[in-house]
Design an enzyme around this catalytic site. Sequence first.
Site, PDB file in Angstrom:
ATOM      1  CG  ASP A   1      36.941 -13.286 -64.978  1.00 51.31           C
ATOM      2  OD1 ASP A   1      37.846 -13.817 -64.315  1.00 51.31           O
ATOM      3  OD2 ASP A   1      35.847 -12.920 -64.485  1.00 51.31           O
TER       4      ASP A   1
ATOM      5  NE  ARG B   1      50.886 -37.062 -54.351  1.00 49.30           N
ATOM      6  CZ  ARG B   1      51.490 -36.382 -53.386  1.00 49.30           C
ATOM      7  NH1 ARG B   1      51.988 -35.182 -53.628  1.00 49.30           N
ATOM      8  NH2 ARG B   1      51.583 -36.897 -52.175  1.00 49.30           N
TER       9      ARG B   1
ATOM     10  CD  GLU C   1      35.997 -19.048 -61.038  1.00 49.53           C
ATOM     11  OE1 GLU C   1      36.194 -19.170 -59.823  1.00 49.53           O
ATOM     12  OE2 GLU C   1      35.800 -17.945 -61.588  1.00 49.53           O
TER      13      GLU C   1
ATOM     14  NE  ARG D   1      46.796 -34.376 -52.074  1.00 46.73           N
ATOM     15  CZ  ARG D   1      47.850 -34.718 -51.331  1.00 46.73           C
ATOM     16  NH1 ARG D   1      48.383 -35.928 -51.470  1.00 46.73           N
ATOM     17  NH2 ARG D   1      48.375 -33.883 -50.472  1.00 46.73           N
TER      18      ARG D   1
ATOM     19  CG  HIS E   1      40.525 -14.198 -54.021  1.00 44.69           C
ATOM     20  ND1 HIS E   1      39.840 -15.137 -53.317  1.00 44.69           N
ATOM     21  CD2 HIS E   1      39.604 -13.435 -54.644  1.00 44.69           C
ATOM     22  CE1 HIS E   1      38.537 -14.958 -53.486  1.00 44.69           C
ATOM     23  NE2 HIS E   1      38.370 -13.923 -54.285  1.00 44.69           N
TER      24      HIS E   1
ATOM     25  CD  GLN F   1      43.658 -17.897 -60.632  1.00 42.21           C
ATOM     26  OE1 GLN F   1      43.388 -18.222 -61.765  1.00 42.21           O
ATOM     27  NE2 GLN F   1      42.885 -18.209 -59.610  1.00 42.21           N
TER      28      GLN F   1
HETATM   29  O1  F6P Z   1      35.708 -11.598 -62.135  1.00 46.45           O
HETATM   30  C1  F6P Z   1      36.912 -11.836 -61.482  1.00 46.45           C
HETATM   31  C2  F6P Z   1      36.785 -13.008 -60.556  1.00 46.45           C
HETATM   32  O2  F6P Z   1      38.034 -13.206 -59.921  1.00 46.45           O
HETATM   33  C3  F6P Z   1      36.298 -14.294 -61.201  1.00 46.45           C
HETATM   34  O3  F6P Z   1      37.306 -14.964 -61.921  1.00 46.45           O
HETATM   35  C4  F6P Z   1      35.773 -15.051 -60.014  1.00 46.45           C
HETATM   36  O4  F6P Z   1      34.773 -15.983 -60.365  1.00 46.45           O
HETATM   37  C5  F6P Z   1      35.170 -13.952 -59.173  1.00 46.45           C
HETATM   38  O5  F6P Z   1      35.821 -12.745 -59.554  1.00 46.45           O
HETATM   39  C6  F6P Z   1      35.362 -14.162 -57.690  1.00 46.45           C
HETATM   40  O6  F6P Z   1      34.768 -13.117 -57.041  1.00 46.45           O
HETATM   41  P1  F6P Z   1      34.917 -12.851 -55.477  1.00 46.45           P
HETATM   42  O7  F6P Z   1      36.333 -12.435 -55.235  1.00 46.45           O
HETATM   43  O8  F6P Z   1      33.959 -11.749 -55.210  1.00 46.45           O
HETATM   44  O9  F6P Z   1      34.574 -14.137 -54.797  1.00 46.45           O
END
Ligand code: F6P
Length: 341
Positions: free
Chosen positions: A127, A162, A221, A265, A271, A273
Amino acid sequence: MRIGVLTGGGDCPGLNAVIRAAVRKGVSVYGHEFVGFRDGWRGPLEGETMPLDVQAVRGILPRGGTILGSSRTNPIKIDGGVERINENLAATGVDALIAIGGEDTLGVAKQLYDLGVRVVGVPKTIDNDLGSTDYTFGFDTAVNIAMEAIDRLHTTAESHHRVLICEVMGRHAGWIALHAGMAAGANVILIPEKPFDIERVCEYVESRFKTRYAPIIVVAEGAHPLEGQMTLQTGELDSFGHVRLGGIGEMLAKEIEKRIGKEARTTVLGHIQRGGTPTAFDRVLATRFGLQAIDAVHEGDFGKMVALQGTRIVRVGLDEATKELKTVPVERYQEAEVFFG
Ligand code: F6P
């Protein structure tokens, strides 16, 4: 010295590089011994350890995740948690601890330091939202993964006319969205720091269609609309009280389809990332953090977090590092806005 190492919070590429660097220098230069604690604060809380010597860290530099495991266990929330950690550190003969984590893990490290635990922190998170450090490792890898995904979305968006929305992580900070969106030429980038106007987003989308390019929206998000414009879902809380985010991309797609009648869409990178091998930047940063962390422990400079300031690795107080989240400043967002629409 016998030094404990733990990795807490969400995993991220580069954790193993920190562990490797600290162990390699700690053993070969200073002659220290190491012990790994499993799964973040759960390890010292339950006394669960694993061997951590030079052999154990061979070959882990390019590996994502963490050989120690991780968790979001919060010992401060557990009755007698801190006392149990102190007892288990003594029982395992640990003189000092290297805690590798984000705001939550380092927040606990700070509280334990105040109670007498000899701890040094290492900042990690995709982050990039920790204060006092210009970058955290993991961020560069996440941005590159997101950039590549957005590059790939362009071809489908254009072939099918799109709107394609790419939802990225970042929790309450828009760093991943900003950097990935800028790098990949997004039509508009939506970040938590600036509530978006859905009408304006639709105008950007329509103007992009007029130029015969299909729009790509990158949405963090944690992004949210101006009050009253769309109804958002509420999520569950983790043990640090953070809401589980996700879903804004889908809601945005529905709203855009409703308002302008174009197919929209969403791709949620999730994850992906955080997975896989770290970039060269993250490997080097994580390695330099690990080297500095073991120096700090060796010198008895506890209660500190290692940090990147410019090109230098420095040490800052854990209190300073965990004081406030580093979010995207207005002027950084304005740079990106030049390219919207
Ligand atoms: O802090 C890293 C992070 O990947 C955030 O970007 C995300 O909101 C959160 O962890 C997701 O956490 P978890 O994998 O526990 O759902």
